[in-house]
Design an enzyme around this catalytic site. Structure first.
Site, PDB file in Angstrom:
ATOM      1  CE  LYS A 104      13.465 -19.079  -2.433  1.00 27.67           C
ATOM      2  NZ  LYS A 104      14.820 -18.596  -1.756  1.00 27.67           N
ATOM      3  CG  ASP A 126      13.946 -15.016  -2.659  1.00 27.46           C
ATOM      4  OD1 ASP A 126      15.005 -15.533  -2.406  1.00 27.46           O
ATOM      5  OD2 ASP A 126      13.662 -14.721  -3.844  1.00 27.46           O
TER       6      ASP A 126
END
Ligand code: NDP
Ligand code: 2IT
Length: 444
Positions: free
Chosen positions: A124, A164
């Site tokens: 991430k 995201d």
């Protein structure tokens, strides 16, 4: 294993990262029955190794705003676990981003990606950059600066970022352009790309559709469906938008959407031209959800979340810890029978326990929202063979993956004595595959 002692070590080593602690604790507690049954995992210190990222990159992102002022943000990419495939996970651009947020998301991503059944590891990244109120040019300059450092750490077989919060099609475009300029390579290094340049049909829809397919599977176990159900959704970004569309298609009625300023309540349902309005408002005009209430003459609740509205199904699709224990109680009192988490870790731990104890059908994020990254995996697969599949084909694959995730989580929960508890089931099913891969690959 003594979970408290394990957590004390994690907290001491990663001070102040409370979202990361929260995500780790849930997994550590869930997998205890597996560790008891399989002493080889403990002996190989699998869990201790899993909570330590393989690599963490933190970097300076300087850029110039439209007034010629220099701004400085912080960039992150955490390459958490590559036991089952290249690191894979989104980039979040939001002012609240700090290492604890990126680590919780990266840690969750390991198990989520494992659940998809595809060969993708966990990672991430992101930045504390706030895209709100920035011009397209400012966003472009920021993305170019961000990629000027990131490009050396990623690659189609190394690490493949995606979107995201705050990172959608526009940002992926600017990031991809800069990657290509720096490397002179057109390759599958990002997902969520535009359809004309290597993107996959259904990727924009995938997370919202997937969370809805997952809810459909949960409802089926009680001979229920979306037909005639009232659904409360939070958020009004990518995940919320397509969850709304799919719920409508399955015969449900979505009565709320929100953003960080408040929520709208439309008892007639958000569909048809009203849904089109949301799409234009959020993706083109980049306006506030309040404008929906003004346009259609419905109620707007400034500074509030939608969980007090009566519903059959709740789908949190905004951000972490957006359902408190009190809100979980409100939902249950109002007759909510199912919760499918479109966002990552949207329910506080006490809320999760409350839903499970009260036999609410509860789809935890790493299972329920895995459709997004699964379809990213399908985008990579198409890129690797140089093909573009039809909408129907990708949607079918996505649907089947969500059915499989539900079944595998259900079966794992049952096998370890937690029948119906998909939190435990998803954690166990996700964990075992990664743990076994780590055992196979030795002490690395
Ligand atoms: P978007 O940026 O498209 O939309 C985010 C939405 O959530 C906006 O309505 C935003 O409101 C709201 N929101 C964000 N932060 C907060 C906050 N701190 N408090 C209240 N509301 C907030 O992001 P996505 O729709 O892509 O992501 C939503 C969630 O889904 C996130 O948890 C993300 O991690 C998760 N997710 C996303 C996937 C994807 O493929 N995109 C895949 C799997 C999970 P505002 O505009 O006011 O900020
Ligand atoms: O949280 C997530 O799974 C995502 N933001 C999607 C990640 C991806 O690589 O598609």
């Amino acid at each position: 294993m003594d979970v408290e002692e394990f957590m004390n070590n994690v907290i001491a080593k990663n001070p102040g990262e409370k979202e990361f602690h929260q995500a780790v604790r849930e997994v550590a507690e869930s997998v205890q029955p597996v560790l008891k049954k399989n002493p080889e995992y403990e002996k190989a210190k699998i869990l201790e190794r899993m909570v330590e990222p393989e690599r963490q990159v933190i970097f300076r992102v300087p850029w110039m705003d439209d007034n010629g002022e220099i701004r400085v943000n912080r960039g992150f990419r955490i390459e958490f676990n590559s036991a089952i495939g290249p690191y894979k996970g989104g980039l979040r651009f939001h002012p609240s981003v700090y290492i604890g947020i990126i680590k919780f998301l990266g840690f969750e991503q390991i198990f989520k990606n494992s659940l998809t059944g595809l060969p993708i590891g966990g990672g991430k990244g992101g930045s504390d950059f706030d895209p709100k109120g920035k011009s397209d040019n400012e966003v472009m300059r920021f993305c170019q600066s961000f990629m000027s450092e990131l490009y050396r750490h990623i690659g189609p077989n190394t690490d493949v970022p995606a979107g995201d919060i705050g990172v959608g099609g526009r940002e992926i475009g600017f990031l991809y352009g800069q990657y290509k300029k720096l490397t002179n390579r057109f390759e599958s290094v990002l997902t969520g790309k535009g359809l004309n340049w290597g993107g996959s049909l259904v990727r924009p829809e995938a997370t919202g559709y997937g969370a809805t397919y997952f809810a459909k599977e949960m409802l089926k176990t009680r001979n229920e469906s979306f037909q005639g159900k009232t659904v409360v959704i939070s958020g009004s970004g990518n995940v919320a938008q397509y969850a709304t569309q799919k719920v409508n298609q399955l015969g449900g009625k979505v009565v709320t959407l929100s953003d960080s300023s408040g929520f709208v309540y439309d008892p007639d349902g958000i569909s048809g031209e009203k849904w089109d309005f949301v799409m234009e408002l959020k993706n083109v005009k980049r306006g506030r959800i309040r404008e929906y209430a003004e346009k259609f003459g419905v109620d707007y609740f400034e500074g509030q979340r939608p969980w007090g509205i009566e519903c059959d199904v709740a789908m949190p699709c905004a951000t972490q810890n957006e359902i408190s224990l009190d809100e979980a109680k409100k939902l249950v009192n109002n007759g909510c029978i199912a919760v499918s988490e479109g966002a990552n870790m949207p329910t506080v731990p006490e809320g999760v326990d409350y839903f499970v104890e009260n036999e609410v059908l509860f789809g935890p994020a790493k299972a329920a929202n895995a459709g997004g990254v699964a379809t990213s995996g399908l985008e990579m697969a198409q890129n690797h063979v140089g093909l573009a599949w039809t909408f129907e084909r990708v949607d079918q694959e996505l649907h089947q993956i969500m059915i499989n995730i539900h079944k595998n989580s259900w079966d794992a929960a049952e096998k370890y004595g937690y029948k119906g508890n998909l939190v435990v089931g998803a954690n166990i099913a996700g964990f075992i595959k990664v743990a076994d891969a780590m055992l196979d690959q030795g002490l690395v």
